[in-house]
Design a protein around this motif. Structure first.
Motif, PDB file in Angstrom:
ATOM      1  N   ARG A   1       0.845  -1.195   0.000  1.00 36.07           N
ATOM      2  CA  ARG A   1       0.000   0.000   0.000  1.00 36.07           C
ATOM      3  C   ARG A   1       0.884   1.250   0.000  1.00 36.07           C
ATOM      4  NH1 ARG A   1      -2.652   3.370   4.063  1.00 36.07           N
ATOM      5  NH2 ARG A   1      -4.754   3.967   3.379  1.00 36.07           N
ATOM      6  N   LEU A   2       0.644   2.146  -0.945  1.00 32.61           N
ATOM      7  CA  LEU A   2       1.386   3.395  -1.060  1.00 32.61           C
ATOM      8  C   LEU A   2       0.412   4.563  -1.142  1.00 32.61           C
ATOM      9  CD1 LEU A   2       3.839   2.306  -3.927  1.00 32.61           C
ATOM     10  CD2 LEU A   2       4.297   2.200  -1.471  1.00 32.61           C
ATOM     11  N   LEU A   3       0.794   5.678  -0.565  1.00 34.84           N
ATOM     12  CA  LEU A   3      -0.032   6.882  -0.653  1.00 34.84           C
ATOM     13  C   LEU A   3       0.698   7.958  -1.454  1.00 34.84           C
ATOM     14  CD1 LEU A   3      -1.459   7.251   2.969  1.00 34.84           C
ATOM     15  CD2 LEU A   3      -2.508   6.181   0.974  1.00 34.84           C
ATOM     16  N   PRO A   4       0.049   8.551  -2.460  1.00 37.79           N
ATOM     17  CA  PRO A   4       0.655   9.680  -3.167  1.00 37.79           C
ATOM     18  C   PRO A   4       0.801  10.845  -2.193  1.00 37.79           C
ATOM     19  CG  PRO A   4      -1.235   8.789  -4.373  1.00 37.79           C
ATOM     20  CD  PRO A   4      -1.280   8.201  -3.001  1.00 37.79           C
ATOM     21  N   THR A   5       2.031  11.287  -1.983  1.00 40.33           N
ATOM     22  CA  THR A   5       2.322  12.277  -0.956  1.00 40.33           C
ATOM     23  C   THR A   5       3.186  13.395  -1.524  1.00 40.33           C
ATOM     24  OG1 THR A   5       2.279  10.501   0.699  1.00 40.33           O
ATOM     25  CG2 THR A   5       3.264  12.608   1.369  1.00 40.33           C
TER      26      THR A   5
ATOM     27  N   VAL B   1     -15.659   3.244  -5.949  1.00 41.02           N
ATOM     28  CA  VAL B   1     -14.253   2.934  -6.188  1.00 41.02           C
ATOM     29  C   VAL B   1     -13.978   2.986  -7.675  1.00 41.02           C
ATOM     30  CG1 VAL B   1     -12.432   1.194  -6.024  1.00 41.02           C
ATOM     31  CG2 VAL B   1     -14.041   1.492  -4.130  1.00 41.02           C
ATOM     32  N   PHE B   2     -12.959   3.748  -8.055  1.00 44.45           N
ATOM     33  CA  PHE B   2     -12.470   3.755  -9.430  1.00 44.45           C
ATOM     34  C   PHE B   2     -11.202   2.903  -9.496  1.00 44.45           C
ATOM     35  CE2 PHE B   2     -14.263   8.253 -10.440  1.00 44.45           C
ATOM     36  CZ  PHE B   2     -15.522   7.711 -10.603  1.00 44.45           C
ATOM     37  N   PHE B   3     -11.146   2.014 -10.470  1.00 44.91           N
ATOM     38  CA  PHE B   3      -9.927   1.238 -10.686  1.00 44.91           C
ATOM     39  C   PHE B   3      -9.013   2.007 -11.633  1.00 44.91           C
ATOM     40  CE2 PHE B   3     -10.835  -3.494  -9.599  1.00 44.91           C
ATOM     41  CZ  PHE B   3     -11.292  -3.122  -8.353  1.00 44.91           C
ATOM     42  N   GLY B   4      -7.908   2.509 -11.079  1.00 51.87           N
ATOM     43  CA  GLY B   4      -6.912   3.212 -11.861  1.00 51.87           C
ATOM     44  C   GLY B   4      -5.713   2.331 -12.146  1.00 51.87           C
ATOM     45  N   SER B   5      -4.584   2.946 -12.417  1.00 51.16           N
ATOM     46  CA  SER B   5      -3.377   2.208 -12.778  1.00 51.16           C
ATOM     47  C   SER B   5      -2.148   2.951 -12.288  1.00 51.16           C
ATOM     48  CB  SER B   5      -3.302   2.036 -14.301  1.00 51.16           C
ATOM     49  OG  SER B   5      -2.017   1.583 -14.701  1.00 51.16           O
TER      50      SER B   5
ATOM     51  N   CYS C   1     -15.356   8.509  -2.430  1.00 48.06           N
ATOM     52  CA  CYS C   1     -14.927   8.061  -3.754  1.00 48.06           C
ATOM     53  C   CYS C   1     -13.419   7.876  -3.728  1.00 48.06           C
ATOM     54  CB  CYS C   1     -15.318   9.063  -4.834  1.00 48.06           C
ATOM     55  SG  CYS C   1     -14.960   8.481  -6.511  1.00 48.06           S
ATOM     56  N   LEU C   2     -12.988   6.661  -3.958  1.00 51.33           N
ATOM     57  CA  LEU C   2     -11.573   6.314  -3.865  1.00 51.33           C
ATOM     58  C   LEU C   2     -11.083   5.764  -5.197  1.00 51.33           C
ATOM     59  CD1 LEU C   2      -9.028   5.751  -2.039  1.00 51.33           C
ATOM     60  CD2 LEU C   2      -9.973   3.438  -1.732  1.00 51.33           C
ATOM     61  N   THR C   3      -9.981   6.323  -5.707  1.00 52.01           N
ATOM     62  CA  THR C   3      -9.325   5.763  -6.883  1.00 52.01           C
ATOM     63  C   THR C   3      -8.165   4.898  -6.414  1.00 52.01           C
ATOM     64  OG1 THR C   3      -9.899   7.647  -8.281  1.00 52.01           O
ATOM     65  CG2 THR C   3      -8.072   6.264  -9.012  1.00 52.01           C
ATOM     66  N   VAL C   4      -8.179   3.633  -6.814  1.00 55.53           N
ATOM     67  CA  VAL C   4      -7.102   2.710  -6.473  1.00 55.53           C
ATOM     68  C   VAL C   4      -6.262   2.498  -7.723  1.00 55.53           C
ATOM     69  CG1 VAL C   4      -6.492   0.442  -5.581  1.00 55.53           C
ATOM     70  CG2 VAL C   4      -8.591   1.561  -4.803  1.00 55.53           C
ATOM     71  N   HIS C   5      -5.013   2.950  -7.659  1.00 56.91           N
ATOM     72  CA  HIS C   5      -4.092   2.755  -8.777  1.00 56.91           C
ATOM     73  C   HIS C   5      -3.375   1.422  -8.572  1.00 56.91           C
ATOM     74  CE1 HIS C   5      -4.807   6.629 -10.520  1.00 56.91           C
ATOM     75  NE2 HIS C   5      -4.456   7.269  -9.424  1.00 56.91           N
ATOM     76  N   TRP C   6      -3.778   0.437  -9.377  1.00 62.29           N
ATOM     77  CA  TRP C   6      -3.255  -0.917  -9.224  1.00 62.29           C
ATOM     78  C   TRP C   6      -1.992  -1.135 -10.051  1.00 62.29           C
ATOM     79  CZ3 TRP C   6      -5.365  -3.620  -5.481  1.00 62.29           C
ATOM     80  CH2 TRP C   6      -6.716  -3.495  -5.173  1.00 62.29           C
TER      81      TRP C   6
ATOM     82  N   PRO D   1     -11.683   7.403   5.286  1.00 63.79           N
ATOM     83  CA  PRO D   1     -12.750   7.670   4.305  1.00 63.79           C
ATOM     84  C   PRO D   1     -12.520   8.947   3.494  1.00 63.79           C
ATOM     85  CG  PRO D   1     -13.676   7.087   6.444  1.00 63.79           C
ATOM     86  CD  PRO D   1     -12.209   7.299   6.656  1.00 63.79           C
ATOM     87  N   ALA D   2     -11.703   9.865   4.024  1.00 64.75           N
ATOM     88  CA  ALA D   2     -11.443  11.107   3.306  1.00 64.75           C
ATOM     89  C   ALA D   2     -10.390  10.930   2.215  1.00 64.75           C
ATOM     90  CB  ALA D   2     -10.984  12.190   4.288  1.00 64.75           C
ATOM     91  N   LEU D   3      -9.708   9.794   2.204  1.00 63.70           N
ATOM     92  CA  LEU D   3      -8.665   9.549   1.209  1.00 63.70           C
ATOM     93  C   LEU D   3      -9.307   9.374  -0.158  1.00 63.70           C
ATOM     94  CD1 LEU D   3      -5.541   9.054   1.259  1.00 63.70           C
ATOM     95  CD2 LEU D   3      -6.070   6.616   1.271  1.00 63.70           C
ATOM     96  N   THR D   4      -8.732  10.004  -1.182  1.00 65.47           N
ATOM     97  CA  THR D   4      -9.306   9.899  -2.528  1.00 65.47           C
ATOM     98  C   THR D   4      -8.422   9.117  -3.493  1.00 65.47           C
ATOM     99  OG1 THR D   4      -8.340  12.034  -3.160  1.00 65.47           O
ATOM    100  CG2 THR D   4     -10.605  12.050  -2.297  1.00 65.47           C
ATOM    101  N   ALA D   5      -7.211   8.771  -3.108  1.00 66.06           N
ATOM    102  CA  ALA D   5      -6.336   7.995  -3.996  1.00 66.06           C
ATOM    103  C   ALA D   5      -5.366   7.166  -3.175  1.00 66.06           C
ATOM    104  CB  ALA D   5      -5.562   8.910  -4.946  1.00 66.06           C
TER     105      ALA D   5
END
Length: 563
Positions: free
Chosen positions: A81-85, A460-464, A499-504, A551-555
Motif C-alpha cells: 500500500r502506497l499513498l501519493p504524498t 471505487v475507481f480502478f486506476g493504474s 470516492c476512492l481511486t485505487v491505482h493498481w 474515508p477522506a482519502l481519494t487515492a
C-alpha cells in the motif's frame, strides 16, 4: 508484447545487455522482419564484445510457472500500500537564464500570466511564437512547447486540455525539443485532468526533453507566476510534476503506509474478508454495482464480496453474454490457440476475423464463469451488457437498479480500453478513444448517481500505476487514469460521498480470468523480475482499504514493484 518477449530472449541468449534501459531495445522490439532484427543485432555485435550469456534467474517470490496447457499458475504476491504524498523537491541545479537565449519557444494560452511569460522569455533572449491550442502557429525548429491555457485568467481555462492537446504535444515531441512544460492553476479543475499522467510518460519516453507540469497558485500576481514558470524551464531534476502552489516546491512520491494494527491483526479470520465486509456495512441485502466487473481483475473483487457478504451484485460490461450453447467443436477448445484452430477448420473467415471471434468467445466464457462462480459463493447476481459510454443507457440502467432494490450501497468502476503505443506512433484518435472511454464512462456513472440523490457507502475507481509513475507506451492510459482520480476527488468533495481511486499494479492471470495481463505479458514481466499482484490478495486488499482506510482519502496505490 510478443515482439518484446522475443527481443528480450534474443538479447539474453546472445549475452548482450540493455542495462535495464528499455529504450535501448526499442528498435529491436519495433522490428517487423527477421532482416531488421539481424541488422540491429549485427550493429550491436560489431560495436561491443559478446559477453557470456547471463543466467536468467528470477526471484522465487516473482517466478512465473507455466504448467502444461499454456496457462500461467498464480505467480502473484500481496501488494504494498502506497499513498501519493507531496514532498519537498530535492535541491536541483538551476541553469542560468542565458540558457534560454536563442531558443524558439511555442507558447499557447492567453491572459495576463501568459503575456508576462512571453515577455520574460523574450527578455532572456528567446524567440516566442504565441498562439493557441487550435492555432499554435509554426512548429518547425521549435525548442520547446509551453501550455498556459490552465492558468487563472485564461479564457480557455474551463475546457479540458486533454485529449485535444495530445496532437500538438506529439507534433512538438517529434522534433526532440528541449522543453515541454504545462503550467496550471492549482484550482483549475477539469482543465488539467490527465496532465500529470501524460507528463510522467513523456518524461519516460523522451529522457532528453525536460517534460514537466508546474502547478501554481493562480492568485499570485502575473509577473510572479511568469517568474515561477520560467524558473521551471531552467530547473534541473527529473520531477515530472512540481507543485508550487504553497511555500515549498514539492513533488509527488509514493510513500508506503500501512492500514494500522486492526487491519493487520484484529480484523477477524485471515483471508476471508468477512470482518472487512461488516466494517464497510455490507450484508446479504446490500447492493453493489460493478462496471466492468464480469471479467479481469474486477471479477476477483466481486468474488471477495460474494464470499464475505453474500450481497446482491449487479455486473455491467460490454461483452454480450452467450445466449445459446456453444458448438461442441468449439467448446472442446479451451485456449485461444486451439480455439483459433477450430474456427479456422470451419472455414469462411479471414485470420483477423477468426482472431476477433476467438477473443469474443473467450470473453463470453469468462462472463459466464464469473456469474456462475458468484452464485456458487452465495451472491445474488445479474449481468447487464452495456457500453458505459452510452450516457442515456447508463443512466436508465443505474436508475432501474436503484428503483428495483431501493438502494445502491457501493459502485466499482473498472471500465476501459488499452491501445498501447509509444507517443511517436500514437494516433490522436486512439489517444482520445482510450482517454474518453475511461473518463466519459466514469462521469456517466457519477452523474447517474447524482440524479438519484443516491448516497452509496463507497464508489471505487480502478486506476493504474501508469498514472502515478508514467509508463512507456501508455501515454493515453496514464492520462486517463490520472484524470479518473481527479474526477473522483472533485465528486467526493462536491457530494460528500466517499470516492476512492485505487491505482493498481499489474495483477496476475489465474483460474480462467485474465487479470490485467496476458500470458505473454506475464512471462515478459517475469523475465524482467517484475512481480504481479495475486488476485485474491488484491481483492482482499481493497476490502481492507474500504474497511480500515481513511474515508477522506481519494487515492491510493497498491502494487508490488517500485518503478
Amino acid at each position: 508484447i510478443k515482439r518484446a518477449e522475443v527481443a528480450g530472449d534474443v538479447v539474453a541468449r546472445l549475452g548482450l545487455s540493455a542495462e535495464g534501459d528499455e529504450s535501448e531495445l526499442e528498435e529491436l522490439v519495433k522490428a517487423r522482419t527477421v532482416r531488421a532484427m539481424v541488422d540491429w543485432l549485427t550493429s550491436r555485435l560489431d560495436d561491443a564484445p559478446v559477453a557470456p550469456p547471463a543466467p536468467r534467474s528470477i526471484p522465487a517470490q516473482s517466478r512465473t510457472e507455466a504448467p502444461a496447457g499454456g496457462d500461467v499458475a498464480r505467480p502473484g504476491v500481496a501488494p504494498t500500500r502506497l499513498l501519493p504524498t507531496l514532498v519537498p523537491v530535492a535541491h536541483e541545479p538551476v541553469r542560468p537564464a542565458t540558457a534560454l537565449a536563442g531558443a524558439t519557444l511555442v507558447v499557447t494560452g492567453r491572459g495576463p500570466a501568459a503575456d508576462s511569460v512571453a515577455e520574460l522569455l523574450r527578455r532572456h533572449g528567446a524567440t516566442v511564437r504565441a498562439g493557441t491550442l487550435a492555432e499554435p502557429g509554426p512548429l518547425d525548429g521549435a525548442d520547446g512547447l509551453i501550455l498556459l491555457e490552465a492558468l487563472a485568467g485564461s479564457p480557455e481555462g474551463s475546457a479540458p486540455l486533454l485529449p485535444g492537446a495530445f496532437g500538438l504535444i506529439k507534433q512538438v515531441l517529434a522534433g526532440r525539443p528541449r522543453y515541454v512544460l504545462a503550467a496550471a492553476d492549482a484550482n483549475a479543475g477539469a482543465c488539467t485532468d490527465g496532465l500529470r499522467g501524460l507528463m510522467r510518460t513523456v518524461a519516460r519516453e523522451y529522457p532528453s526533453t525536460a517534460a514537466r507540469l508546474a502547478i501554481v497558485d493562480g492568485t499570485e500576481p502575473a509577473d510572479r507566476l511568469a517568474q515561477q514558470i520560467v524558473d521551471e524551464l531552467l530547473a534541473g531534476g527529473d520531477a515530472a510534476v512540481v507543485n508550487r502552489s504553497g511555500r515549498a516546491r514539492q513533488t509527488y512520491e509514493m510513500v508506503p503506509a500501512s492500514l494500522g494494527p486492526l487491519a493487520a491483526g484484529g480484523a477477524g479470520p485471515a483471508g476471508d474478508g468477512v470482518a472487512e465486509a461488516r466494517a464497510v456495512g455490507l450484508d446479504r441485502d446490500s447492493v453493489v454495482v460493478l462496471v466492468g466487473g464480469a471479467r479481469g481483475i474486477t471479477s476477483w473483487f466481486a468474488r471477495a464480496l460474494a464470499g464475505a457478504a453474500g450481497c446482491r451484485i449487479e455486473l455491467i460490461g460490454r461483452t454480450p453474454r452467450p445466449q445459446r450453447p456453444e458448438d461442441p467443436a468449439l467448446a472442446a477448445a479451451t485456449d485461444e490457440v486451439s480455439l483459433r484452430a477450430a474456427l479456422a477448420r470451419q472455414g469462411g473467415a479471414a485470420p483477423a476475423e477468426i482472431a476477433r471471434k476467438a477473443q469474443a468467445i473467450l470473453a463470453g466464457r469468462e462472463v459466464d464463469a464469473t456469474v456462475r462462480e458468484l452464485g456458487e459463493l452465495g451472491a445474488q447476481v445479474r449481468y447487464h451488457a452495456l457500453d458505459v459510454r452510452d450516457v442515456e443507457a447508463t443512466d436508465r440502467l443505474v436508475a432501474a437498479i436503484h428503483r428495483e432494490h431501493g438502494r445502491i450501497d457501493g459502485l466499482v468502476y473498472a471500465a476501459g480500453v488499452i491501445e498501447d503505443k509509444l507517443i511517436a506512433d500514437k494516433d490522436p484518435q486512439s489517444f482520445a478513444r482510450v482517454f474518453d472511454t475511461k473518463v466519459a464512462g466514469a462521469q456517466a456513472v457519477l452523474d447517474a448517481l447524482d440524479r438519484l440523490a443516491c448516497a452509496p457507502k463507497f464508489v471505487v475507481f480502478f486506476g493504474s500505476v501508469a498514472a502515478t509513475y508514467g509508463n512507456r507506451g501508455q501515454a493515453d492510459y496514464a492520462a486517463a487514469n490520472d484524470a479518473l482520480e481527479a474526477i473522483g476527488a472533485r465528486w467526493s468533495t462536491r457530494s460528500g460521498n466517499r470516492c476512492l481511486t485505487v491505482h493498481w499494479g499489474p495483477w496476475a492471470p489465474a483460474e480462467g480470468h485474465s487479470g490485467m495481463v496476458s500470458v505473454e505479458l506475464s512471462r515478459e514481466y517475469a523475465r524482467r523480475g517484475v512481480t504481479l499482484i495475486d488476485p485474491q490478495e488484491g481483492a482482499l486488499s481493497l476490502l481492507g482499504e474500504l474497511a480500515w482506510g481513511d474515508p477522506a482519502l481519494t487515492a491510493v496505490v497498491y502494487t508490488t514493484s517500485a518503478r
